[in-house]
Design a protein around this motif. Structure first.
Motif, PDB file in Angstrom:
ATOM      1  N   ILE A 125       0.848  -1.198   0.000  1.00 11.84           N
ATOM      2  CA  ILE A 125       0.000   0.000   0.000  1.00 11.84           C
ATOM      3  C   ILE A 125       0.883   1.246   0.000  1.00 11.84           C
ATOM      4  CG2 ILE A 125      -1.907  -1.180   1.134  1.00 11.84           C
ATOM      5  CD1 ILE A 125      -1.044  -0.006   3.769  1.00 11.84           C
ATOM      6  N   THR A 126       0.278   2.404  -0.249  1.00  2.00           N
ATOM      7  CA  THR A 126       1.062   3.641  -0.291  1.00  2.00           C
ATOM      8  C   THR A 126       1.277   4.161   1.134  1.00  2.00           C
ATOM      9  OG1 THR A 126      -0.868   5.066  -0.332  1.00  2.00           O
ATOM     10  CG2 THR A 126      -0.052   4.281  -2.472  1.00  2.00           C
ATOM     11  N   PRO A 127       2.280   5.021   1.349  1.00  2.00           N
ATOM     12  CA  PRO A 127       2.467   5.619   2.673  1.00  2.00           C
ATOM     13  C   PRO A 127       1.209   6.353   3.140  1.00  2.00           C
ATOM     14  CG  PRO A 127       4.394   6.010   1.332  1.00  2.00           C
ATOM     15  CD  PRO A 127       3.371   5.385   0.430  1.00  2.00           C
ATOM     16  N   TYR A 128       0.503   6.952   2.185  1.00  2.00           N
ATOM     17  CA  TYR A 128      -0.720   7.653   2.567  1.00  2.00           C
ATOM     18  C   TYR A 128      -1.770   6.676   3.104  1.00  2.00           C
ATOM     19  CZ  TYR A 128      -4.991  10.328   2.462  1.00  2.00           C
ATOM     20  OH  TYR A 128      -6.164  10.917   2.839  1.00  2.00           O
ATOM     21  N   ASP A 129      -1.950   5.549   2.374  1.00  2.00           N
ATOM     22  CA  ASP A 129      -2.881   4.509   2.854  1.00  2.00           C
ATOM     23  C   ASP A 129      -2.503   4.094   4.265  1.00  2.00           C
ATOM     24  OD1 ASP A 129      -4.119   4.443   0.426  1.00  2.00           O
ATOM     25  OD2 ASP A 129      -3.113   2.637  -0.294  1.00  2.00           O
ATOM     26  N   ALA A 130      -1.207   3.867   4.449  1.00  2.00           N
ATOM     27  CA  ALA A 130      -0.726   3.383   5.738  1.00  2.00           C
ATOM     28  C   ALA A 130      -1.031   4.404   6.834  1.00  2.00           C
ATOM     29  CB  ALA A 130       0.767   3.103   5.676  1.00  2.00           C
ATOM     30  N   GLN A 131      -0.900   5.681   6.499  1.00  2.00           N
ATOM     31  CA  GLN A 131      -1.185   6.757   7.459  1.00  2.00           C
ATOM     32  C   GLN A 131      -2.645   6.677   7.918  1.00  2.00           C
ATOM     33  OE1 GLN A 131       1.247   9.260   8.265  1.00  2.00           O
ATOM     34  NE2 GLN A 131      -0.202   9.729   9.895  1.00  2.00           N
ATOM     35  N   VAL A 132      -3.540   6.554   6.944  1.00  2.00           N
ATOM     36  CA  VAL A 132      -4.971   6.506   7.273  1.00  2.00           C
ATOM     37  C   VAL A 132      -5.283   5.258   8.096  1.00  2.00           C
ATOM     38  CG1 VAL A 132      -7.291   6.271   6.297  1.00  2.00           C
ATOM     39  CG2 VAL A 132      -5.636   7.805   5.219  1.00  2.00           C
ATOM     40  N   LEU A 133      -4.700   4.148   7.684  1.00  2.00           N
ATOM     41  CA  LEU A 133      -5.052   2.874   8.309  1.00  2.00           C
ATOM     42  C   LEU A 133      -4.425   2.680   9.685  1.00  2.00           C
ATOM     43  CD1 LEU A 133      -4.905   0.697   5.111  1.00  2.00           C
ATOM     44  CD2 LEU A 133      -6.921   1.131   6.499  1.00  2.00           C
ATOM     45  N   THR A 134      -3.489   3.545  10.052  1.00  2.00           N
ATOM     46  CA  THR A 134      -2.901   3.437  11.391  1.00  2.00           C
ATOM     47  C   THR A 134      -3.363   4.579  12.293  1.00  2.00           C
ATOM     48  OG1 THR A 134      -0.954   4.595  10.551  1.00  2.00           O
ATOM     49  CG2 THR A 134      -0.787   2.206  10.727  1.00  2.00           C
ATOM     50  N   ALA A 135      -4.446   5.235  11.894  1.00  2.00           N
ATOM     51  CA  ALA A 135      -4.957   6.363  12.675  1.00  2.00           C
ATOM     52  C   ALA A 135      -5.176   5.959  14.131  1.00  2.00           C
ATOM     53  CB  ALA A 135      -6.252   6.885  12.071  1.00  2.00           C
ATOM     54  N   SER A 136      -5.595   4.728  14.361  1.00  2.00           N
ATOM     55  CA  SER A 136      -5.616   4.220  15.736  1.00  2.00           C
ATOM     56  C   SER A 136      -5.099   2.796  15.706  1.00  2.00           C
ATOM     57  CB  SER A 136      -7.029   4.257  16.330  1.00  2.00           C
ATOM     58  OG  SER A 136      -7.783   3.167  15.842  1.00  2.00           O
ATOM     59  N   ARG A 137      -4.667   2.347  16.889  1.00  2.00           N
ATOM     60  CA  ARG A 137      -4.113   1.003  16.956  1.00  2.00           C
ATOM     61  C   ARG A 137      -5.187  -0.043  16.652  1.00  2.00           C
ATOM     62  NH1 ARG A 137      -1.302  -1.081  22.441  1.00  2.00           N
ATOM     63  NH2 ARG A 137      -1.187  -3.291  21.920  1.00  2.00           N
ATOM     64  N   THR A 138      -6.413   0.195  17.146  1.00  2.00           N
ATOM     65  CA  THR A 138      -7.510  -0.746  16.888  1.00  2.00           C
ATOM     66  C   THR A 138      -7.767  -0.864  15.393  1.00  2.00           C
ATOM     67  OG1 THR A 138      -8.474   0.333  18.804  1.00  2.00           O
ATOM     68  CG2 THR A 138      -9.824  -1.312  17.706  1.00  2.00           C
ATOM     69  N   LEU A 139      -7.841   0.268  14.727  1.00  2.00           N
ATOM     70  CA  LEU A 139      -8.113   0.240  13.289  1.00  2.00           C
ATOM     71  C   LEU A 139      -7.017  -0.533  12.562  1.00  2.00           C
ATOM     72  CD1 LEU A 139      -9.657   1.184  10.775  1.00  2.00           C
ATOM     73  CD2 LEU A 139      -8.219   3.216  10.774  1.00  2.00           C
ATOM     74  N   ALA A 140      -5.780  -0.240  12.904  1.00  7.00           N
ATOM     75  CA  ALA A 140      -4.667  -0.916  12.247  1.00  7.00           C
ATOM     76  C   ALA A 140      -4.724  -2.418  12.515  1.00  7.00           C
ATOM     77  CB  ALA A 140      -3.343  -0.334  12.732  1.00  7.00           C
ATOM     78  N   ASP A 141      -5.048  -2.796  13.765  1.00  4.49           N
ATOM     79  CA  ASP A 141      -5.165  -4.221  14.096  1.00  4.49           C
ATOM     80  C   ASP A 141      -6.255  -4.877  13.253  1.00  4.49           C
ATOM     81  OD1 ASP A 141      -3.203  -3.958  15.970  1.00  4.49           O
ATOM     82  OD2 ASP A 141      -4.558  -3.938  17.705  1.00  4.49           O
ATOM     83  N   GLU A 142      -7.395  -4.205  13.183  1.00  2.00           N
ATOM     84  CA  GLU A 142      -8.520  -4.783  12.427  1.00  2.00           C
ATOM     85  C   GLU A 142      -8.169  -4.910  10.953  1.00  2.00           C
ATOM     86  OE1 GLU A 142     -12.067  -3.008  15.238  1.00  2.00           O
ATOM     87  OE2 GLU A 142     -11.947  -2.369  13.147  1.00  2.00           O
ATOM     88  N   PHE A 143      -7.534  -3.851  10.432  1.00  5.38           N
ATOM     89  CA  PHE A 143      -7.162  -3.891   9.019  1.00  5.38           C
ATOM     90  C   PHE A 143      -6.222  -5.057   8.749  1.00  5.38           C
ATOM     91  CE2 PHE A 143      -3.756  -3.056   5.997  1.00  5.38           C
ATOM     92  CZ  PHE A 143      -4.490  -3.095   4.825  1.00  5.38           C
ATOM     93  N   GLU A 144      -5.219  -5.188   9.610  1.00  5.33           N
ATOM     94  CA  GLU A 144      -4.228  -6.237   9.353  1.00  5.33           C
ATOM     95  C   GLU A 144      -4.837  -7.627   9.447  1.00  5.33           C
ATOM     96  OE1 GLU A 144      -0.086  -5.811   9.521  1.00  5.33           O
ATOM     97  OE2 GLU A 144      -0.281  -4.629  11.340  1.00  5.33           O
ATOM     98  N   ALA A 145      -5.749  -7.796  10.417  1.00  5.60           N
ATOM     99  CA  ALA A 145      -6.400  -9.108  10.543  1.00  5.60           C
ATOM    100  C   ALA A 145      -7.187  -9.402   9.266  1.00  5.60           C
ATOM    101  CB  ALA A 145      -7.315  -9.114  11.762  1.00  5.60           C
ATOM    102  N   ALA A 146      -7.910  -8.387   8.769  1.00  4.44           N
ATOM    103  CA  ALA A 146      -8.715  -8.574   7.563  1.00  4.44           C
ATOM    104  C   ALA A 146      -7.830  -8.809   6.341  1.00  4.44           C
ATOM    105  CB  ALA A 146      -9.611  -7.356   7.344  1.00  4.44           C
ATOM    106  N   ALA A 147      -6.787  -8.008   6.227  1.00  4.53           N
ATOM    107  CA  ALA A 147      -5.912  -8.117   5.054  1.00  4.53           C
ATOM    108  C   ALA A 147      -5.225  -9.482   5.007  1.00  4.53           C
ATOM    109  CB  ALA A 147      -4.878  -6.997   5.064  1.00  4.53           C
ATOM    110  N   LYS A 148      -4.885  -9.991   6.200  1.00  2.00           N
ATOM    111  CA  LYS A 148      -4.202 -11.292   6.232  1.00  2.00           C
ATOM    112  C   LYS A 148      -5.125 -12.405   5.770  1.00  2.00           C
ATOM    113  CE  LYS A 148      -0.216 -10.731   9.044  1.00  2.00           C
ATOM    114  NZ  LYS A 148      -0.186  -9.570   9.974  1.00  2.00           N
ATOM    115  N   ARG A 149      -6.424 -12.240   6.048  1.00  2.00           N
ATOM    116  CA  ARG A 149      -7.383 -13.265   5.626  1.00  2.00           C
ATOM    117  C   ARG A 149      -7.724 -13.154   4.146  1.00  2.00           C
ATOM    118  NH1 ARG A 149     -10.157 -12.182  10.337  1.00  2.00           N
ATOM    119  NH2 ARG A 149     -11.591 -10.868   9.183  1.00  2.00           N
ATOM    120  N   ALA A 150      -7.670 -11.930   3.613  1.00  2.00           N
ATOM    121  CA  ALA A 150      -8.132 -11.706   2.245  1.00  2.00           C
ATOM    122  C   ALA A 150      -7.143 -12.251   1.217  1.00  2.00           C
ATOM    123  CB  ALA A 150      -8.340 -10.212   2.017  1.00  2.00           C
TER     124      ALA A 150
END
Ligand SMILES: [Zn+2]
Length: 491
Positions: A326-351
């Motif tokens: 992903i782009t640095p910008y995407d990463a910035q948005v997706l790490t806005a909070s630790r919970t969001l980043a955790d959820e994203f990573e769990a979802a991305a790993k499954r996808a």
């Protein structure tokens, strides 16, 4: 925003600001730092108090272990060196919300020193030094409104007295209000990731004071500084610093001298004003707190604390860019909070395709949230819902148009994607002969892939399944498709 009398660009360019910040962060312990009273915010006034935090004669403080662990964890996250021995000290001053007449703080031997935070700057990352992180107790609150008689009387609420704080003092490394803003944003993000504070500025869990002076460019000595206190948002701090820079340059340019003083910021008028001058400033007469032993942190306890240090936002963003493409910008948005980043990573790993999950968040989710005025934590579509939709789009089971429609329905009905999909998904084709015909056509049209498959690259079956799903607009029964394909290709 109002400004001071116009300072010419030329005059402004001859000076440089020097800014240092002092940030107080309340720690999320259940009880206070030196007694067992609750730290819960919003309790009825003066209900969370006891002889210790009321400063009654003979009451003795007992240090809260959790407060020390939290403070050390925050200091580690801020790249500080933790002192094996630190000393609590009495900071003496009189104020109605400070019943003991002194605050227990740390002075010449703080908990931690020599840290830094990286902030983005034009020349790449700039390291802003952290002078010290020390532990102390909060004071009570003077109330001037919200009760009968409040126009004539001030009331005191001592619930906050003794809530654990860390004070984080920066080096005067910040050269603009923008850098101060960036520093605060990063600092808050890091502290939030460690989980030691909720950093809620409205409830006062994070408070900031700024020291600011200006000097001629190239000059070594610092100018006389003003301290701006009690500003309750990062944006206001930036505005207050901008105002203050112009005010100080204006004084110097007209031949005057800046007075060392404490100033407050009036957000409505966009101006700072004097609260007290240096002559009235406190001499705190610090001395070691006789009721507390020196605080000693052995390597073993520090190592234990270190194991609870999470991956910090900057490192996490770098890793996510590499891991998910992903782009640095995407990463910035997706790490806005630790919970969001955790959820994203769990979802991305499954996808099947993590990049598609990130893209859907960017292109389909954030816009819809913004239109509804929702935070990402309030999204009707969960990260696992997004992962599911990404897989369906990846396999060709739904078109991008259909995906958009399903997202719209999710927002309309306030239901997660799987529920909406279950109800709205296209009717399945279960007619064997109809599917067989399409399978035959697609196998015939792709001889090269057939060859690969028969040469042993069995994963190519996924390609054929995708083609069949596409041809049937995702309506073919996937299990049937797989069975028919295997039969056909294994001939
Ligand atoms: Zn108490």
């Amino acid at each position: 925003m109002a400004t001071t009398p116009e300072i010419s660009i030329r005059a402004r360019s001859r000076y440089e600001p020097v800014i240092g910040l002092e940030v107080h962060v309340q720690l999320l312990t259940a009880s206070k730092i030196f007694c067992s009273c609750s730290t819960k915010f919003g309790a009825p006034p003066n209900t969370n108090v006891c002889p210790v935090c009321l400063g009654l004669p003979g009451a003795l403080p007992v240090l809260n272990r959790k407060a020390v662990q939290f403070a050390a964890l925050a200091a580690m996250a801020l790249n500080c060196r933790i002192n094996q021995t630190s000393i609590f000290a009495r900071k003496n001053y009189f104020y109605p919300d400070l019943p003991k007449g002194y605050q227990i703080s740390q002075y010449d031997k703080p908990l931690a020193e020599f840290g830094w935070i990286g902030i983005p700057s034009e020349a790449g990352e700039k390291k802003i030094g952290i002078t010290r992180v020390h532990l102390e107790e909060d004071a009570g609150k003077s109330l001037h409104e919200g009760f009968a008689n409040s126009s004539e009387t001030t009331a005191i609420d001592l619930n906050r007295t003794g809530v654990p704080l860390i004070e984080i003092v920066s080096e005067p490394d910040l050269a603009s209000p923008e850098e101060a803003y960036e520093y605060l944003t990063r600092l808050k993000e890091i502290v939030l990731y460690t989980g030691v504070s909720d950093c809620n500025m409205e409830e006062g869990s994070l408070r900031c004071d700024a020291n600011i002076s200006v000097r001629l460019r190239g000059q070594k000595e610092f100018g006389t500084k003003a301290e701006i206190k009690n500003v309750n948002s990062f944006r206001f701090i930036r505005d207050a610093l901008e105002y203050e820079i112009d005010r100080q340059i204006g004084i110097l340019e007209s031949g005057g001298k800046v007075t060392q003083e404490t100033r407050l910021y009036d957000a409505h008028r966009g101006q700072t004003y004097s609260m007290r001058s240096k002559e009235e400033a406190h001499d705190y007469r610090y001395f070691p707190e006789p009721d507390l032993m020196p605080l000693v942190l052995y390597e073993k306890s520090l190592a234990e604390i270190r194991t609870t240090l999470p991956e910090l936002p900057d490192a996490r963003r770098k890793r996510m860019v590499e891991e998910y493409g992903i782009t640095p910008y995407d990463a910035q948005v997706l790490t806005a909070s630790r919970t969001l980043a955790d959820e994203f990573e769990a979802a991305a790993k499954r996808a099947k395709n993590p990049k598609r999950v990130a893209n859907l968040v960017q292109s389909e989710l954030l816009g819809r949230l913004k239109a509804k005025g929702l935070e990402i934590g309030q999204s009707p579509i969960s990260m696992s819902g997004i992962a599911m939709s990404a897989d369906l789009a990846e396999s060709g089971a739904i078109s991008s148009k259909m995906l958009k429609e399903l997202y719209d329905l999710s927002f309309e009905r306030n239901q997660d994607f799987p529920q909406v999909y279950e109800k709205e998904k296209p009717q399945q084709i279960t007619d064997v002969s109809a599917i067989q015909k399409i399978v035959d056509d697609i196998v015939a049209a792709n001889p090269k892939q057939v060859e690969q498959y028969r040469a042993g690259k069995k994963t190519v079956i996924g390609f054929f399944a995708g083609q069949v799903m596409k041809a049937t607009k995702g309506q073919a029964n996937p299990q049937m498709v797989n069975e028919l394909l295997a039969k056909k290709l294994d001939l």
